[in-house]
Scaffold this motif. Structure first.
Motif, PDB file in Angstrom:
ATOM      1  N   PHE A   1      -2.805   1.941  -2.752  1.00 35.47           N
ATOM      2  CA  PHE A   1      -1.891   2.493  -3.755  1.00 35.47           C
ATOM      3  C   PHE A   1      -0.470   2.645  -3.206  1.00 35.47           C
ATOM      4  CE2 PHE A   1       0.169   6.081  -5.894  1.00 35.47           C
ATOM      5  CZ  PHE A   1       0.150   5.604  -7.191  1.00 35.47           C
ATOM      6  N   PHE A   2      -0.343   3.260  -2.027  1.00 34.80           N
ATOM      7  CA  PHE A   2       0.989   3.519  -1.471  1.00 34.80           C
ATOM      8  C   PHE A   2       1.718   2.234  -1.070  1.00 34.80           C
ATOM      9  CE2 PHE A   2      -0.981   7.690  -1.062  1.00 34.80           C
ATOM     10  CZ  PHE A   2       0.002   8.464  -1.658  1.00 34.80           C
TER      11      PHE A   2
ATOM     12  N   TRP B   1      15.707   1.281  -9.300  1.00 38.34           N
ATOM     13  CA  TRP B   1      15.125   2.277  -8.412  1.00 38.34           C
ATOM     14  C   TRP B   1      16.161   3.345  -8.078  1.00 38.34           C
ATOM     15  CZ3 TRP B   1      16.845   3.187  -3.366  1.00 38.34           C
ATOM     16  CH2 TRP B   1      17.843   2.314  -2.944  1.00 38.34           C
TER      17      TRP B   1
ATOM     18  N   PRO C   1      22.590  -8.607 -10.193  1.00 36.81           N
ATOM     19  CA  PRO C   1      22.028  -9.768 -10.881  1.00 36.81           C
ATOM     20  C   PRO C   1      22.844 -11.034 -10.586  1.00 36.81           C
ATOM     21  CG  PRO C   1      22.393  -7.927 -12.386  1.00 36.81           C
ATOM     22  CD  PRO C   1      23.084  -7.597 -11.116  1.00 36.81           C
TER      23      PRO C   1
ATOM     24  N   VAL D   1       6.579  -2.224  -5.253  1.00 31.87           N
ATOM     25  CA  VAL D   1       7.195  -2.160  -6.590  1.00 31.87           C
ATOM     26  C   VAL D   1       8.577  -1.541  -6.505  1.00 31.87           C
ATOM     27  CG1 VAL D   1       7.025  -1.075  -8.861  1.00 31.87           C
ATOM     28  CG2 VAL D   1       5.022  -2.136  -7.854  1.00 31.87           C
ATOM     29  N   ILE D   2       8.693  -0.438  -5.739  1.00 24.72           N
ATOM     30  CA  ILE D   2       9.988   0.246  -5.629  1.00 24.72           C
ATOM     31  C   ILE D   2      11.010  -0.637  -4.905  1.00 24.72           C
ATOM     32  CG2 ILE D   2      11.161   2.195  -4.527  1.00 24.72           C
ATOM     33  CD1 ILE D   2       8.690   3.876  -5.229  1.00 24.72           C
TER      34      ILE D   2
ATOM     35  N   SER E   1      11.030  -3.833  -4.650  1.00 24.90           N
ATOM     36  CA  SER E   1      11.369  -5.059  -5.384  1.00 24.90           C
ATOM     37  C   SER E   1      12.584  -4.848  -6.286  1.00 24.90           C
ATOM     38  CB  SER E   1      10.180  -5.520  -6.235  1.00 24.90           C
ATOM     39  OG  SER E   1       9.927  -4.565  -7.241  1.00 24.90           O
ATOM     40  N   ALA E   2      12.836  -3.589  -6.620  1.00 25.71           N
ATOM     41  CA  ALA E   2      14.017  -3.297  -7.435  1.00 25.71           C
ATOM     42  C   ALA E   2      15.290  -3.259  -6.605  1.00 25.71           C
ATOM     43  CB  ALA E   2      13.828  -1.959  -8.151  1.00 25.71           C
ATOM     44  N   CYS E   3      15.163  -3.458  -5.288  1.00 30.14           N
ATOM     45  CA  CYS E   3      16.347  -3.397  -4.428  1.00 30.14           C
ATOM     46  C   CYS E   3      17.231  -4.633  -4.565  1.00 30.14           C
ATOM     47  CB  CYS E   3      15.945  -3.251  -2.970  1.00 30.14           C
ATOM     48  SG  CYS E   3      15.182  -1.679  -2.632  1.00 30.14           S
ATOM     49  N   LEU E   4      16.700  -5.685  -5.160  1.00 27.89           N
ATOM     50  CA  LEU E   4      17.528  -6.867  -5.396  1.00 27.89           C
ATOM     51  C   LEU E   4      18.536  -6.461  -6.462  1.00 27.89           C
ATOM     52  CD1 LEU E   4      14.605  -9.402  -5.480  1.00 27.89           C
ATOM     53  CD2 LEU E   4      16.202  -9.040  -3.609  1.00 27.89           C
ATOM     54  N   ASP E   5      19.645  -5.929  -5.989  1.00 28.82           N
ATOM     55  CA  ASP E   5      20.498  -5.088  -6.812  1.00 28.82           C
ATOM     56  C   ASP E   5      21.349  -5.856  -7.817  1.00 28.82           C
ATOM     57  OD1 ASP E   5      21.467  -2.804  -7.692  1.00 28.82           O
ATOM     58  OD2 ASP E   5      22.688  -2.319  -5.963  1.00 28.82           O
TER      59      ASP E   5
ATOM     60  N   LEU F   1       2.876   0.715  -4.330  1.00 29.04           N
ATOM     61  CA  LEU F   1       3.976   1.494  -4.904  1.00 29.04           C
ATOM     62  C   LEU F   1       5.285   1.175  -4.173  1.00 29.04           C
ATOM     63  CD1 LEU F   1       4.601   3.783  -7.000  1.00 29.04           C
ATOM     64  CD2 LEU F   1       4.445   5.357  -5.081  1.00 29.04           C
TER      65      LEU F   1
ATOM     66  N   PHE G   1      14.338  -2.748 -14.914  1.00 30.41           N
ATOM     67  CA  PHE G   1      13.901  -1.607 -14.122  1.00 30.41           C
ATOM     68  C   PHE G   1      14.772  -1.493 -12.884  1.00 30.41           C
ATOM     69  CE2 PHE G   1      11.450  -3.384 -10.584  1.00 30.41           C
ATOM     70  CZ  PHE G   1      11.199  -4.666 -11.040  1.00 30.41           C
TER      71      PHE G   1
END
Lengths: 236, 159
Positions: free
Chosen positions: B4-5, A214, B20, B11-12, B14-18, B8, A212
Motif C-alpha cells: 500500500f505505502f 500533489w 505540462p 501515485v504521489i 507521479s504527480a511531480c512531473l510538474d 501510494l 491531479f
C-alpha cells in the motif's frame, strides 16, 4: 450416566440459573472493549504551514500563508485549513500572468495509531476544497497572417473546487506542541467564472491543466485540550 | 497491505512531473471540404474545384493566400482571426484556370479562449462554437464546431 440423563441434567442446571439460550450466548460473546473509542471532542489544535512561509521568502514569484486547525474526536479528527496565496509568472514572448486568492479545505482524518499514549498520529483522510481568486494575463501574440498584437485579459471572480486524499504524521514534541506533515493528492479540479482567459493556476491547488496534482505541508500545531467532564459525584 | 505505502508513494510522486508539455491540439484553421452528390445516391463525395485565390479579410494587407493560388483542391484550411470573433474569406473559384467566374464569401463566427499551458510556451487560442454566419455558396453544412488538429473537416461545401 447415559447421554439422555446427562442432557436432561444440563437443562435442569440452566433452568435453575434462570437463563435462556439467547441470553447466555449474548453474555459469553460480550467482551471488555478497551479499543472502542467514544466520539466526542477532546481538544483543538491550531497550526500553520511552514512550507508556505519558507516558499514565500525563497521563491521570488510566489507568496502565501496557510493556517490549520483540527478537532480531536478520538479516532477521527475534523480538519480545516484556510490559506491565501498568489503568484506572478513571466510568460514566453514578454507576457505576464498574475493571480491572487484564498482557499479552504475541510474533511476528516482517521488515526490508525490508536494505542499510542501520546496520541501521535499516522492518519489518512479526505478533503473537500474550494478556492476564490482573481487572475490576469498580459499576452503578446505573434500572428503572421493577421499581425502581431498584445492583449490584456482579466478573470475577476473565479471559483474552483477539488478533492484531496491525504496521508500524514503528527508527533507531540513538547507539552502541547505538535509537528507533522501532510501529503496531499489533489484530484478532480473544476473551475467556473473565467472568461476568455482559461484559468491557469488555482491557489491551493496548482495548475488547472493538470487533472491531479500533489502537495506537501510541514505543519506546527499548538493543542488546546477541552476540559474533561467530572463524572464522579461528591460523596455525601 | 505491505504494497500500500509503496503504491501510494508512486501515485504521489507521479504527480511531480510538474510543468505540462507545450503540446497543443488546438488549431487556428477552419478546414473546408468540397463535396458533390454521388449520382443515384444520397451520399456526398469529395470533389475538386479550381481555386484561383483565397483572400483572408482583415489579414495583413489582405494579401492573397498564396498556398491556394491556382490549384485544384478538394479541401482547404483557412486561418481565423484571433483578435476578433468573426473571420471572412473570399473564394475566387472556377471550373478551371481559364474560367474564373465565381466569387464566394464565407463568414464564420466562434468563441476564443486563451490558454496558458506553461510559462515557457507561448499562449495559444482555443476556438469553439464555430458557426457559419454568412455564405454565398449554394449549400454548406457545419460538421465540427471545434478547431483542432484532430478535426479533419469543419465545414462541408456541397455543390
Amino acid at each position: 450416566m447415559s447421554f439422555e440423563n446427562s442432557f436432561s441434567q444440563t437443562l435442569k442446571q440452566d433452568s435453575v440459573s434462570g437463563l435462556s439460550d439467547t441470553t447466555r450466548t449474548a453474555i459469553t460473546k460480550k467482551k471488555p472493549d478497551s479499543l472502542k473509542i467514544k466520539f466526542y471532542p477532546r481538544g483543538i489544535r491550531f497550526g500553520t504551514d511552514i512550507v508556505a512561509i519558507i516558499k514565500s521568502s525563497v521563491v521570488p514569484n510566489y507568496y502565501g500563508w496557510e493556517v490549520n486547525a483540527d478537532i480531536d474526536f478520538g479516532k477521527f479528527y475534523f480538519s480545516v485549513d484556510y490559506g491565501f496565496g498568489g503568484r506572478t509568472d513571466k510568460l514566453a514572448l514578454d507576457g505576464m500572468y498574475k493571480n491572487q486568492g484564498s482557499y479552504w479545505r475541510a474533511g476528516w482524518d482517521a488515526n490508525i495509531l490508536l494505542k499510542d499514549p501520546d496520541k501521535n498520529m499516522l492518519y489518512f483522510g479526505f478533503r473537500y476544497c474550494r478556492s476564490y481568486f482573481k487572475e490576469s494575463a498580459f499576452l503578446s501574440i505573434s500572428d503572421s497572417i493577421y499581425g502581431d498584437f498584445t492583449q490584456s485579459l482579466n478573470n475577476d471572480k473565479v471559483r474552483a473546487r477539488w478533492f484531496e486524499l491525504v496521508a500524514g504524521l503528527k508527533v507531540k514534541v513538547w507539552s502541547h506542541l505538535w509537528i507533522g506533515y501532510t501529503c496531499r493528492l489533489k484530484i478532480a479540479p473544476k473551475a467556473s467564472g473565467y472568461g476568455e482567459l482559461k484559468s491557469y493556476d488555482i491557489p491551493g491547488f496548482g495548475l488547472f491543466a493538470k487533472t491531479f496534482y500533489w502537495g506537501f505541508n510541514y505543519q506546527i500545531f499548538w493543542q488546546i485540550p477541552f476540559p474533561k467532564k467530572n463524572k464522579l459525584k461528591p460523596k455525601t | 497491505m505491505k504494497f500500500f505505502f509503496p503504491l501510494l508513494l508512486i501515485v504521489i510522486l507521479s504527480a511531480c512531473l510538474d510543468a505540462p508539455d507545450c503540446l497543443r491540439v488546438a488549431s487556428s484553421y477552419v478546414n473546408v471540404s468540397f463535396k458533390t452528390l454521388k449520382p443515384n445516391s444520397i451520399k456526398y463525395n469529395d470533389t475538386t474545384i479550381y481555386i484561383d485565390s483565397i483572400i483572408v479579410r482583415g489579414s495583413i494587407a489582405e494579401k492573397k493566400f498564396k498556398f491556394y493560388e491556382g490549384v485544384k483542391v478538394a479541401k482547404v484550411s483557412v486561418p481565423v482571426n484571433s483578435q476578433k470573433n468573426t473571420s471572412t474569406f473570399l473564394f475566387y473559384r472556377g471550373k478551371d484556370k481559364n474560367k474564373i467566374t465565381i466569387i464566394d464569401s464565407l463568414e464564420v463566427s466562434y468563441n476564443i479562449q486563451k490558454i496558458i499551458i506553461n510559462p515557457k510556451c507561448p499562449s495559444f487560442a482555443f476556438y469553439s462554437n464555430l458557426a457559419i454566419t454568412l455564405s454565398t455558396f449554394p449549400n454548406n453544412v457545419l460538421i465540427n464546431s471545434t478547431l483542432g488538429t484532430n478535426s479533419p473537416t469543419n465545414i462541408e461545401i456541397r455543390f
